[in-house]
Design an enzyme around this catalytic site. Structure first.
Site, PDB file in Angstrom:
ATOM      1  N   ARG A   1       0.864  -1.175   0.000  1.00  0.00           N
ATOM      2  CA  ARG A   1       0.000   0.000   0.000  1.00  0.00           C
ATOM      3  C   ARG A   1       0.904   1.229   0.000  1.00  0.00           C
ATOM      4  O   ARG A   1       2.023   1.195   0.512  1.00  0.00           O
ATOM      5  CB  ARG A   1      -0.906   0.017   1.228  1.00  0.00           C
TER       6      ARG A   1
ATOM      7  N   LYS B   1      -2.074  -2.718   8.064  1.00  0.00           N
ATOM      8  CA  LYS B   1      -3.205  -2.265   8.865  1.00  0.00           C
ATOM      9  C   LYS B   1      -3.205  -2.966  10.219  1.00  0.00           C
ATOM     10  O   LYS B   1      -2.862  -4.143  10.329  1.00  0.00           O
ATOM     11  CB  LYS B   1      -4.519  -2.554   8.129  1.00  0.00           C
TER      12      LYS B   1
ATOM     13  N   HIS C   1      -2.458   2.470  -5.872  1.00  0.00           N
ATOM     14  CA  HIS C   1      -3.206   1.224  -5.696  1.00  0.00           C
ATOM     15  C   HIS C   1      -3.283   0.436  -7.006  1.00  0.00           C
ATOM     16  O   HIS C   1      -3.483  -0.784  -6.981  1.00  0.00           O
ATOM     17  CB  HIS C   1      -4.599   1.518  -5.162  1.00  0.00           C
TER      18      HIS C   1
ATOM     19  N   ARG D   1      -0.582  -1.989  -6.868  1.00  0.00           N
ATOM     20  CA  ARG D   1      -0.917  -3.077  -5.930  1.00  0.00           C
ATOM     21  C   ARG D   1      -1.860  -4.076  -6.595  1.00  0.00           C
ATOM     22  O   ARG D   1      -1.675  -5.293  -6.484  1.00  0.00           O
ATOM     23  CB  ARG D   1      -1.542  -2.488  -4.674  1.00  0.00           C
TER      24      ARG D   1
ATOM     25  N   HIS E   1      -3.633  -9.303   3.472  1.00  0.00           N
ATOM     26  CA  HIS E   1      -5.077  -9.401   3.682  1.00  0.00           C
ATOM     27  C   HIS E   1      -5.358 -10.319   4.870  1.00  0.00           C
ATOM     28  O   HIS E   1      -4.759 -11.391   4.993  1.00  0.00           O
ATOM     29  CB  HIS E   1      -5.779  -9.974   2.443  1.00  0.00           C
TER      30      HIS E   1
ATOM     31  N   TYR F   1      -9.335 -10.998  -6.945  1.00  0.00           N
ATOM     32  CA  TYR F   1      -8.379 -10.912  -8.046  1.00  0.00           C
ATOM     33  C   TYR F   1      -8.472 -12.122  -8.965  1.00  0.00           C
ATOM     34  O   TYR F   1      -8.081 -12.044 -10.129  1.00  0.00           O
ATOM     35  CB  TYR F   1      -6.961 -10.768  -7.494  1.00  0.00           C
TER      36      TYR F   1
END
Length: 335
Positions: free
Chosen positions: A185, A208, A280, A283, A306, A315
């Site tokens: 990110r 995150k 992004h 990414r 994730h 994806y």
């Protein structure tokens, strides 16, 4: 505004107060205590910051969303969380999509509602309310939107547009090569410190919720990072105060997320790409190209950071669409 302008233009000095003692104020400073609504929001933000360890950006988004919500509630004459009902939450969601000034799209409404629901759930858990009034409120349906990836050829053209021996070119090339090589990110990339590049073979990314992950760095990104660290970063670091940041701006400060976006947009313009390209995008392209090359979805999940494989599986839909298009155009009985 170009990436160079964003980094090099000085900020205008604002006029300061006249010399001498400040004139006495005609009104005493406000010392009114926070309202029950304000206290409830402050307690929740403290909870998600300290106890849940959410990132600064996430907490800032919660603060904005709840400020919007509580302002609307104040307009309805409600200044205490105990006075909110499910009808109020539903009316607020409808207001977001129909207000005259900048009505929100379904995705933005869903994000705001997520903040509101988290707050009301917290109020119930803390015993500040008797029911979770937002529990039954559903977000608007979102259209099926696949991530926007660009082709390998377009990525190569984007990266080639950063080549050069100038300090800024070396920095931009290293940044873009790293974004595509790791799927990081943009916030993870600009927050990297020099020590996070481990033997130039892998990088340590902080994702995150403060979760760390180790991601390999390919040969192209390693070469770009090596050239930047040896030939460019020492010069940039002399222009500012000492900082451990990996990517430095033209004034020697840590590159910001906005500057990273401008750098990529400028590179896309030089490459002649007539599509919108953002951090992004790299990414998304990283994940899509890995899966198209045969990578396992759970490996890609770990590389992207994730928490759920379901997020990564979107994806696979992109890859399936590509295969379907190739089949339709190539097979004699496909059409």
């Amino acid at each position: 505004m170009s990436a160079e302008q964003a980094e090099s233009e000085p900020q205008a000095d604002l006029p300061g107060p006249p010399p001498g003692p400040a004139p006495p104020s005609s009104a005493p400073p406000s010392s009114a205590p926070p309202s029950p609504m304000q206290r409830a929001v402050q307690n929740y933000l403290r909870h998600v910051t300290v106890e849940r360890g959410l990132s600064t950006n996430t907490v800032a988004a919660y603060r904005r969303d709840l400020a919007l919500y509580t302002l609307w509630l104040a307009g309805e004459g409600i200044d205490d969380p105990s006075g909110v009902t499910g009808n109020h939450v539903g009316a607020f969601v409808q207001h977001l999509g129909t207000r005259e000034v900048e009505p929100l799209k379904a995705s933005s409404i869903a994000r705001v509602l997520s903040s509101v629901r988290g707050w009301h759930r917290f109020l119930l858990e803390e015993g500040q309310t008797e029911t979770d009034v937002a529990h039954e409120t559903k977000p608007p349906k979102l259209g099926s939107r696949l991530p926007k990836a660009i082709s390998i050829e377009q990525v190569e053209a984007l990266l080639d547009a950063t080549r050069g021996d100038e300090v800024q070119q070396l920095r931009d090339c290293a940044l873009l090569e790293l974004l595509y090589a790791t799927g990081a990110r943009v916030s993870e990339a600009v927050n990297l410190n020099v020590d996070d590049v481990i033997d130039q073979e892998v990088v340590r990314l902080l994702g995150k919720g403060g979760k760390q992950r180790i991601v390999p760095v390919g040969s192209f990104a390693r070469a770009a990072l090596d050239a930047y660290l040896v030939r460019a970063r020492p010069q940039l670091s002399l222009r500012g105060t000492a900082t451990p940041a990996l990517f430095l701006g033209l004034r020697g400060q840590r590159v910001s997320r906005q500057n990273a976006w401008l750098i990529i947009r400028a590179a896309a313009a030089r490459a002649g790409l007539d599509i919108e390209v953002s951090p992004h995008t790299l990414r998304h392209s990283f994940a899509t190209h890995l899966l198209a090359g045969g990578a396992d979805v759970r490996v890609v999940q770990e590389l992207l950071g994730h928490s759920s494989v379901a997020t990564t599986q979107i994806y696979t839909l992109v890859t399936a669409d590509t295969l379907r298009d190739m089949y339709t155009s190539a097979h004699p009985r496909a059409r």
